[in-house]
Design a protein around this motif. Structure first.
Motif, PDB file in Angstrom:
ATOM      1  N   ALA A  61       0.837  -1.204   0.000  1.00 59.87           N
ATOM      2  CA  ALA A  61       0.000   0.000   0.000  1.00 59.87           C
ATOM      3  C   ALA A  61       0.868   1.248   0.000  1.00 59.87           C
ATOM      4  N   GLY A  64       2.312   1.783  -3.470  1.00 55.78           N
ATOM      5  CA  GLY A  64       1.311   1.936  -4.516  1.00 55.78           C
ATOM      6  C   GLY A  64       0.921   0.667  -5.242  1.00 55.78           C
ATOM      7  N   SER A  66      -0.862  -1.855  -4.115  1.00 54.67           N
ATOM      8  CA  SER A  66      -2.261  -2.198  -3.849  1.00 54.67           C
ATOM      9  C   SER A  66      -3.201  -1.396  -4.740  1.00 54.67           C
ATOM     10  N   ALA A  67      -2.796  -0.164  -5.069  1.00 58.34           N
ATOM     11  CA  ALA A  67      -3.631   0.666  -5.940  1.00 58.34           C
ATOM     12  C   ALA A  67      -3.760   0.042  -7.324  1.00 58.34           C
ATOM     13  N   LEU A  70      -6.498  -2.371  -7.345  1.00 63.63           N
ATOM     14  CA  LEU A  70      -7.802  -1.718  -7.287  1.00 63.63           C
ATOM     15  C   LEU A  70      -8.202  -1.142  -8.636  1.00 63.63           C
ATOM     16  N   THR A  71      -7.213  -0.697  -9.415  1.00 61.87           N
ATOM     17  CA  THR A  71      -7.518  -0.015 -10.677  1.00 61.87           C
ATOM     18  C   THR A  71      -7.359  -0.899 -11.903  1.00 61.87           C
ATOM     19  N   LEU A 145      -5.688  -0.828   1.660  1.00 65.14           N
ATOM     20  CA  LEU A 145      -5.743   0.385   0.853  1.00 65.14           C
ATOM     21  C   LEU A 145      -6.974   1.220   1.180  1.00 65.14           C
TER      22      LEU A 145
END
Length: 224
Positions: A61, A64, A66-67, A70-71, A145
């Motif tokens: 997290a 970045g 984990s982002a 998510l995306t 996140l």
């Protein structure tokens, strides 16, 4: 110090984290089953493995990663399927160990009865099993996140450090609860370990839980 990193409402974060860790879940079942069958040392290995997995998600997290889960639908799908496959594999391994555990009766002489812990993996295996089941679960990554940023000022220039510090605090506090839980189960272990049939069913329950979690993870959709 925490305010300079953009961390706010730290007492609320600690309280929320403790409440979350007190909620029964797969981690508690895994720790409880390993402790009941292998003693406190096995339970501690499970605790440390799960904690290490959570810490990896905190680091992810912070940098970045984990982002991306998510995306990116593709990244989420790949990690999801790898995690689901490992959960199923771990479940099968636990169920196989259950079938190799001897079931004793009250008339069986203790001297010739094999210990139910003989079918358990080594302590290092228990650690890595707990670690892998957490680190390969994208839902845990997305939880970190979603949860940690609520206590970080997004305008802060030290967001990465804030993620790491909050992750360490969360994992450290969770270990108080999970180690305490393992200690309680270890004290009650005598009643479980003296009845091999109960130990077998406990192992089967843990294996079935891993299979169910793997199946559930495989059909989980990426959060929008």
């Amino acid at each position: 110090m925490f305010s300079t990193l953009g961390i706010h409402d730290l007492p609320l974060f600690i309280a929320a984290g403790l409440l979350l860790n007190l909620t029964p879940g797969p981690d508690m079942v895994y720790i409880g089953s390993r402790t009941a069958l292998g003693g406190f040392r096995a339970g501690l290995a499970a605790v440390l493995g799960i904690a290490a997995g959570c810490m990896m998600h905190s680091i992810a997290a912070a940098v970045g990663l984990s982002a991306i889960l998510l995306t990116s639908a593709e990244a989420f799908f790949v990690v999801k399927m790898v995690g689901a496959a490992y959960l199923v594999y771990a479940g099968v391994q636990i169920l196989r160990s259950a079938t190799s555990m001897p079931v004793t009766t009250q008339t069986s002489p203790p001297a010739t009865t094999a210990s139910p812990t003989s079918a358990l993996p080594q302590v290092s295996g228990i650690f890595w099993q707990g670690f892998m089941t957490n680190v390969l679960n994208p839902k845990v990554a997305i939880f970190f996140l979603a949860f940690l940023p609520q206590f970080i000022d997004m305008q802060s220039a030290n967001k990465a450090w804030a993620f790491l510090i909050l992750g360490v605090i969360f994992v450290f506090n969770s270990m108080f609860i999970t180690i305490g839980f393992a200690a309680i189960v270890a004290k009650a272990r005598g009643k479980i370990s003296t009845t091999s049939s109960l130990a077998v069913w406990l192992n089967r329950g843990c294996g079935a839980m891993f299979l169910a979690l793997g199946a559930k993870l495989a059909v989980t959709e990426r959060p929008i």
